[in-house]
Design an enzyme around this catalytic site. Structure first.
Site, PDB file in Angstrom:
ATOM      1  N   THR A  56       0.829  -1.205   0.000  1.00  0.00           N
ATOM      2  CA  THR A  56       0.000   0.000   0.000  1.00  0.00           C
ATOM      3  C   THR A  56       0.863   1.255   0.000  1.00  0.00           C
ATOM      4  O   THR A  56       0.466   2.289  -0.524  1.00  0.00           O
ATOM      5  CB  THR A  56      -0.961   0.014   1.193  1.00  0.00           C
ATOM      6  OG1 THR A  56      -0.229   0.104   2.417  1.00  0.00           O
ATOM      7  CG2 THR A  56      -1.839  -1.228   1.202  1.00  0.00           C
ATOM      8  N   ASP A  57       2.069   1.167   0.567  1.00  0.00           N
ATOM      9  CA  ASP A  57       2.982   2.313   0.531  1.00  0.00           C
ATOM     10  C   ASP A  57       3.385   2.630  -0.901  1.00  0.00           C
ATOM     11  O   ASP A  57       3.531   3.805  -1.273  1.00  0.00           O
ATOM     12  CB  ASP A  57       4.218   2.020   1.380  1.00  0.00           C
ATOM     13  CG  ASP A  57       5.095   3.242   1.558  1.00  0.00           C
ATOM     14  OD1 ASP A  57       4.656   4.205   2.223  1.00  0.00           O
ATOM     15  OD2 ASP A  57       6.217   3.250   0.994  1.00  0.00           O
ATOM     16  N   PHE A 151     -45.510  19.648   4.325  1.00  0.00           N
ATOM     17  CA  PHE A 151     -45.497  18.228   4.656  1.00  0.00           C
ATOM     18  C   PHE A 151     -46.752  17.920   5.457  1.00  0.00           C
ATOM     19  O   PHE A 151     -46.870  18.321   6.610  1.00  0.00           O
ATOM     20  CB  PHE A 151     -44.237  17.856   5.451  1.00  0.00           C
ATOM     21  CG  PHE A 151     -44.078  16.366   5.624  1.00  0.00           C
ATOM     22  CD1 PHE A 151     -43.996  15.524   4.526  1.00  0.00           C
ATOM     23  CD2 PHE A 151     -44.015  15.808   6.890  1.00  0.00           C
ATOM     24  CE1 PHE A 151     -43.847  14.150   4.686  1.00  0.00           C
ATOM     25  CE2 PHE A 151     -43.869  14.434   7.054  1.00  0.00           C
ATOM     26  CZ  PHE A 151     -43.783  13.606   5.956  1.00  0.00           C
ATOM     27  N   ARG A 168     -42.812  25.546   5.501  1.00  0.00           N
ATOM     28  CA  ARG A 168     -41.658  25.197   6.323  1.00  0.00           C
ATOM     29  C   ARG A 168     -40.368  25.492   5.574  1.00  0.00           C
ATOM     30  O   ARG A 168     -40.353  25.651   4.342  1.00  0.00           O
ATOM     31  CB  ARG A 168     -41.682  23.713   6.702  1.00  0.00           C
ATOM     32  CG  ARG A 168     -41.505  22.768   5.515  1.00  0.00           C
ATOM     33  CD  ARG A 168     -41.335  21.325   5.948  1.00  0.00           C
ATOM     34  NE  ARG A 168     -41.140  20.442   4.793  1.00  0.00           N
ATOM     35  CZ  ARG A 168     -40.784  19.166   4.873  1.00  0.00           C
ATOM     36  NH1 ARG A 168     -40.596  18.603   6.071  1.00  0.00           N
ATOM     37  NH2 ARG A 168     -40.621  18.429   3.777  1.00  0.00           N
ATOM     38  N   ASN A 236     -32.655  15.364   5.847  1.00  0.00           N
ATOM     39  CA  ASN A 236     -33.543  16.493   6.100  1.00  0.00           C
ATOM     40  C   ASN A 236     -32.984  17.296   7.269  1.00  0.00           C
ATOM     41  O   ASN A 236     -33.028  16.865   8.421  1.00  0.00           O
ATOM     42  CB  ASN A 236     -34.958  15.994   6.424  1.00  0.00           C
ATOM     43  CG  ASN A 236     -35.994  17.087   6.261  1.00  0.00           C
ATOM     44  OD1 ASN A 236     -35.675  18.268   6.337  1.00  0.00           O
ATOM     45  ND2 ASN A 236     -37.237  16.692   6.048  1.00  0.00           N
TER      46      ASN A 236
END
Length: 283
Positions: A56-57, A151, A168, A236
């Site tokens: 990985t290096d 809503f 809202r 939301n």
């Protein structure tokens, strides 16, 4: 008996900043690169034989070396370049996945920049030795409408306390990914898709965040013929009216409390009817 299942390995979150100098005008590409390789890796798991393992290096060093040798243009092109290199140069590697997050900077002079408050651009490129495929996207595109959102008429049971509302604040932090039908002008496609998301959010009179999600995905497909499928995740970001009556004050939709959790999370996909199967493109 046991059987080794799907596996991959790589170097996560290699941070590389590439400065390109054209006289006194400098340009910045700021990336977070994650690589993942898979293929004939059975022996390293069963016996610890590392003969097939590219460290990985080394993957990290390749990111830095390629940033110098090849420069960094569109993130998608850089991701594809890396993916093809790892597969084509390593006999044991059959598949490479390269994911990139790109952070924007705004110019404040020839060599001066300020970190942009824009969203984070994303892409994931795959290559399996024969085919390549790309998913582009963005995350943390924070948007808000102060009105034109309702809503009501929702299902109820004995635990429902939420009151219906016909006016809202609607706010969300958009995470969107989109699948291309083929190779594209990545930068142009990204800006078109981003603008489509923003336009649809602003233009939609929303009766639900689900309705807004579908409108946003549909607008991307309408404006961007090179895109065949869009996936969206919209938390939301609730804004609640503050009760100011204890202070003898009315609150006519002017002062809100922005709650960070818990939050509703709306997710969905919008695709063309003739979109090819996604396969592993979204992984």
């Amino acid at each position: 008996m046991f059987v080794l299942g799907p596996n991959r390995y790589g170097k996560a979150e290699t941070r590389v900043v590439r400065v390109t100098k054209h006289g006194d005008a400098h340009h910045i590409k700021d990336l977070n690169v994650s690589t993942a390789l898979s293929g004939d890796m059975t022996e390293v798991h069963l016996s610890g034989d590392n003969g097939a393992v590219l460290p990985t290096d080394t993957q990290k060093n390749t990111v830095y070396a390629f940033a110098k040798k090849h420069g960094v243009g569109a993130a998608e092109d850089f991701a594809l370049l890396l993916a093809r290199h790892f597969v084509d140069s390593q006999p044991a590697v059959r598949h490479a996945r390269v994911a990139i997050e790109e952070y924007a900077w705004e110019r404040r002079g020839g060599q001066s920049f300020v970190r942009s408050g824009r969203e984070t651009r994303t892409c994931v490129a795959h290559y399996d030795g024969e085919r390549s495929w790309v998913v582009s996207g963005l995350t943390d595109l924070v948007v808000l409408n102060t009105t034109n959102s309702e809503f009501w008429g929702f299902a109820r049971d004995e635990y429902t306390t939420l009151q219906e509302t016909h006016d809202r604040i609607l706010a969300t932090a958009v995470t969107a990914t989109w699948r291309h039908s083929g190779l594209s002008d990545w930068d142009k496609s990204y800006e078109k898709a981003r603008q489509a998301l923003l336009a649809a959010f602003a233009d939609t009179y929303s009766l639900s965040l689900q309705q807004t999600l579908y409108a946003m995905g549909s607008r991307v497909l309408t404006d961007c013929p090179e895109i065949c499928e869009v996936r969206l995740a919209l938390p939301n970001k609730h804004h609640f009216l503050v009760d100011l009556s204890p202070f003898g004050l009315e609150n006519d939709g002017e002062v809100f409390y922005a709650a960070d959790r818990p939050y509703g999370l709306i997710e969905g996909t919008v695709a063309r009817e003739d979109a090819p199967p996604a396969g592993p493109a979204w992984e």
